[in-house]
Design an enzyme around this catalytic site. Structure first.
Site, mmCIF file in Angstrom:
data_model
loop_
_atom_site.group_PDB
_atom_site.id
_atom_site.type_symbol
_atom_site.label_atom_id
_atom_site.label_comp_id
_atom_site.label_asym_id
_atom_site.label_seq_id
_atom_site.Cartn_x
_atom_site.Cartn_y
_atom_site.Cartn_z
ATOM 1 N N GLY A 19 0.769 -1.237 0.000
ATOM 2 C CA GLY A 19 0.000 0.000 0.000
ATOM 3 C C GLY A 19 0.805 1.295 0.000
ATOM 4 N N GLY A 21 2.785 2.735 2.304
ATOM 5 C CA GLY A 21 4.186 2.629 2.746
ATOM 6 C C GLY A 21 5.075 2.158 1.612
ATOM 7 N N ARG A 40 6.010 -6.915 8.814
ATOM 8 C CA ARG A 40 6.109 -8.304 9.289
ATOM 9 C C ARG A 40 6.423 -9.264 8.147
ATOM 10 N NH1 ARG A 40 0.281 -8.399 11.838
ATOM 11 N NH2 ARG A 40 0.063 -7.476 9.778
ATOM 12 N N ARG A 41 5.912 -8.996 6.926
ATOM 13 C CA ARG A 41 6.074 -9.958 5.819
ATOM 14 C C ARG A 41 7.428 -9.757 5.134
ATOM 15 N NH1 ARG A 41 0.294 -8.887 3.175
ATOM 16 N NH2 ARG A 41 0.799 -6.851 4.044
ATOM 17 N N ASP A 66 7.248 -6.657 14.275
ATOM 18 C CA ASP A 66 5.821 -6.584 14.591
ATOM 19 C C ASP A 66 5.635 -5.395 15.522
ATOM 20 O OD1 ASP A 66 3.221 -6.741 15.356
ATOM 21 O OD2 ASP A 66 3.239 -8.895 15.770
ATOM 22 N N TYR A 158 -10.513 3.466 15.284
ATOM 23 C CA TYR A 158 -9.609 3.818 14.185
ATOM 24 C C TYR A 158 -9.580 5.331 13.969
ATOM 25 C CZ TYR A 158 -7.605 4.342 9.568
ATOM 26 O OH TYR A 158 -6.812 4.745 8.515
HETATM 27 N N1 LIG Z 1 -6.019 2.814 2.310
HETATM 28 C C1 LIG Z 1 -6.737 3.816 2.752
HETATM 29 O O1 LIG Z 1 -7.859 4.104 2.274
HETATM 30 C C2 LIG Z 1 -6.180 4.695 3.843
HETATM 31 C C3 LIG Z 1 -6.778 5.955 4.040
HETATM 32 C C4 LIG Z 1 -6.279 6.773 5.045
HETATM 33 C C5 LIG Z 1 -5.213 6.349 5.823
HETATM 34 N N2 LIG Z 1 -4.668 5.127 5.619
HETATM 35 C C6 LIG Z 1 -3.537 4.737 6.485
HETATM 36 O O2 LIG Z 1 -2.420 4.511 5.668
HETATM 37 C C7 LIG Z 1 -1.508 3.647 6.339
HETATM 38 C C8 LIG Z 1 -1.075 2.569 5.369
HETATM 39 O O3 LIG Z 1 -2.197 1.759 5.067
HETATM 40 P P1 LIG Z 1 -2.416 1.111 3.621
HETATM 41 O O4 LIG Z 1 -3.628 1.698 3.066
HETATM 42 O O5 LIG Z 1 -1.149 1.179 2.857
HETATM 43 O O6 LIG Z 1 -2.757 -0.392 4.065
HETATM 44 P P2 LIG Z 1 -2.030 -1.773 3.739
HETATM 45 O O7 LIG Z 1 -1.828 -1.926 2.283
HETATM 46 O O8 LIG Z 1 -2.826 -2.799 4.467
HETATM 47 O O9 LIG Z 1 -0.595 -1.604 4.427
HETATM 48 C C9 LIG Z 1 -0.442 -1.637 5.828
HETATM 49 C C10 LIG Z 1 1.012 -1.874 6.147
HETATM 50 O O10 LIG Z 1 1.145 -1.921 7.584
HETATM 51 C C11 LIG Z 1 1.936 -3.055 7.912
HETATM 52 N N3 LIG Z 1 1.565 -3.573 9.227
HETATM 53 C C12 LIG Z 1 0.318 -3.960 9.630
HETATM 54 N N4 LIG Z 1 0.380 -4.452 10.872
HETATM 55 C C13 LIG Z 1 1.684 -4.380 11.264
HETATM 56 C C14 LIG Z 1 2.391 -4.741 12.438
HETATM 57 N N5 LIG Z 1 1.755 -5.311 13.493
HETATM 58 N N6 LIG Z 1 3.728 -4.508 12.507
HETATM 59 C C15 LIG Z 1 4.374 -3.955 11.455
HETATM 60 N N7 LIG Z 1 3.765 -3.593 10.313
HETATM 61 C C16 LIG Z 1 2.441 -3.802 10.220
HETATM 62 C C17 LIG Z 1 1.625 -4.078 6.829
HETATM 63 O O11 LIG Z 1 2.701 -4.979 6.680
HETATM 64 P P3 LIG Z 1 2.727 -6.502 7.229
HETATM 65 O O12 LIG Z 1 1.334 -7.038 7.166
HETATM 66 O O13 LIG Z 1 3.679 -7.180 6.284
HETATM 67 O O14 LIG Z 1 3.274 -6.393 8.620
HETATM 68 C C18 LIG Z 1 1.529 -3.191 5.599
HETATM 69 O O15 LIG Z 1 2.815 -3.001 5.052
HETATM 70 C C19 LIG Z 1 -2.246 3.138 7.572
HETATM 71 O O16 LIG Z 1 -1.822 3.874 8.687
HETATM 72 C C20 LIG Z 1 -3.698 3.455 7.278
HETATM 73 O O17 LIG Z 1 -4.435 3.670 8.458
HETATM 74 C C21 LIG Z 1 -5.120 4.287 4.651
#
Ligand SMILES: NC(=O)c1ccc[n+]([C@@H]2O[C@H](COP(=O)([O-])OP(=O)(O)OC[C@H]3O[C@@H](n4cnc5c(N)ncnc54)[C@H](OP(=O)(O)O)[C@@H]3O)[C@@H](O)[C@H]2O)c1
Length: 265
Positions: A19, A21, A40-41, A66, A158
């Site tokens: 995503g 990151g 983590r992955r 983690d 959240y």
């Molecule tokens: N997508 C949206 O619509 C949206 C909108 C506003 C804000 N955000 C924010 O944007 C940020 C990134 O989210 P995304 O949309 O890119 O979602 P995503 O694709 O699910 O990515 C989330 C990332 O967080 C990592 N992560 C999750 N749990 C973890 C843990 N316990 N320890 C270490 N790493 C962890 C995951 O990696 P692993 O699973 O490999 O650990 C993954 O790389 C988040 O803070 C989210 O709240 C997203």
């Protein structure tokens, strides 16, 4: 003060396996910044590090962590210190949401959300910021959300974590600006990532959402200009403004529930 990105040699990105990151990694590598990719992955991090270090003249390190574990951030910091890695830019992108009624969602999932979205983000910021201040450069990009601008029923914890991230980041930004350190709160609206399958909502709407590459590119530009917050995209900017400045909070909360879930709260 000049460009903030010029003061960055190495960027640490949490949530780099997916995503938003992950989307930060490529443009930073293209600018010649060394990377420390965290999630983590490990297999995903390895593939990304191999791809980017082959394509660009950079070093890409991977650190599995983690960050929802209470000692996760401290271990990560100790790991970078132990390897002699200097972090100039910290991108706190690791985070997740679960959708559902507060009184019904499992407590463990909600506690993990607070631990990852708030505790880990604050602790990593606290641990890496003093070095940045000493070096008079670099900074932090903390991923909040448009959920930060109003209460969101059915995403109560959240949205509250994201309101925390926005307030915290904007406050710290003022404390460190005079030292040449930039802290940016990034507040994206709905973005097409794995976030929605983990949240358990809107998986059928991914095609209508903005792309993570665009979110990352706009926020790197905002960071470079030393801004303290950004809502990428005009529509989300207008909605965020209307929710936070024009509507009474109970109304903004009801509208959020309608927009996101089509329900009256
Ligand atoms: N997508 C949206 O619509 C949206 C909108 C506003 C804000 N955000 C924010 O944007 C940020 C990134 O989210 P995304 O949309 O890119 O979602 P995503 O694709 O699910 O990515 C989330 C990332 O967080 C990592 N992560 C999750 N749990 C973890 C843990 N316990 N320890 C270490 N790493 C962890 C995951 O990696 P692993 O699973 O490999 O650990 C993954 O790389 C988040 O803070 C989210 O709240 C997203």
């Amino acid at each position: 003060m000049g460009s903030a990105l010029e003061t960055v040699r190495t960027a640490l990105i949490t949530g780099a396996s997916s995503g938003i990151g992950r989307a930060f990694a490529r443009p930073l590598a293209a600018m010649g910044k060394d990377l420390i990719l965290v999630a983590r992955r490990e297999d995903r991090l390895q593939a990304l590090a191999a791809e980017l270090s082959e394509k660009y003249p950079i070093q890409a390190h991977i650190l599995q962590a983690d960050l929802a574990q209470p000692d996760g951030p401290q271990r990560l910091f100790a790991d970078t210190e132990g390897r002699g890695l200097t972090v100039d830019l910290l991108v706190n992108a690791a985070g997740f949401a679960r959708v559902g009624e507060f009184s019904e969602l499992p407590w463990e999932a909600q506690a993990a959300m607070i631990q990852l979205n708030v505790q880990a983000l604050v602790e990593l910021t606290r641990r890496y910021l003093p070095g940045m201040r000493q070096r008079h450069g670099g900074g932090v990009i903390n991923i909040a959300s448009t959920a930060a601008f109003q209460p969101v029923p059915y995403m109560a914890v959240y949205a509250a974590t994201k309101a925390f991230v926005l307030s915290f980041s904007e406050a710290v930004a003022q404390e460190v600006a005079a030292d040449g350190v930039t802290v940016l709160a990034l507040c994206p609206g709905a973005t097409a990532t794995e976030f929605w399958s983990i949240a358990g909502h809107w998986q059928d709407r991914l095609a209508t959402m903005q792309l993570p590459d665009r979110v990352a590119a706009l926020s790197l530009r905002a960071f470079d200009r030393r801004r303290s917050s950004i809502v990428p995209g005009l529509q989300d900017r207008v909605l965020a403004f209307a929710a936070s400045r024009l509507s009474p909070r109970p109304l903004a909360a009801r509208l959020a529930a309608r927009i996101l879930f089509g329900r009256r709260s």
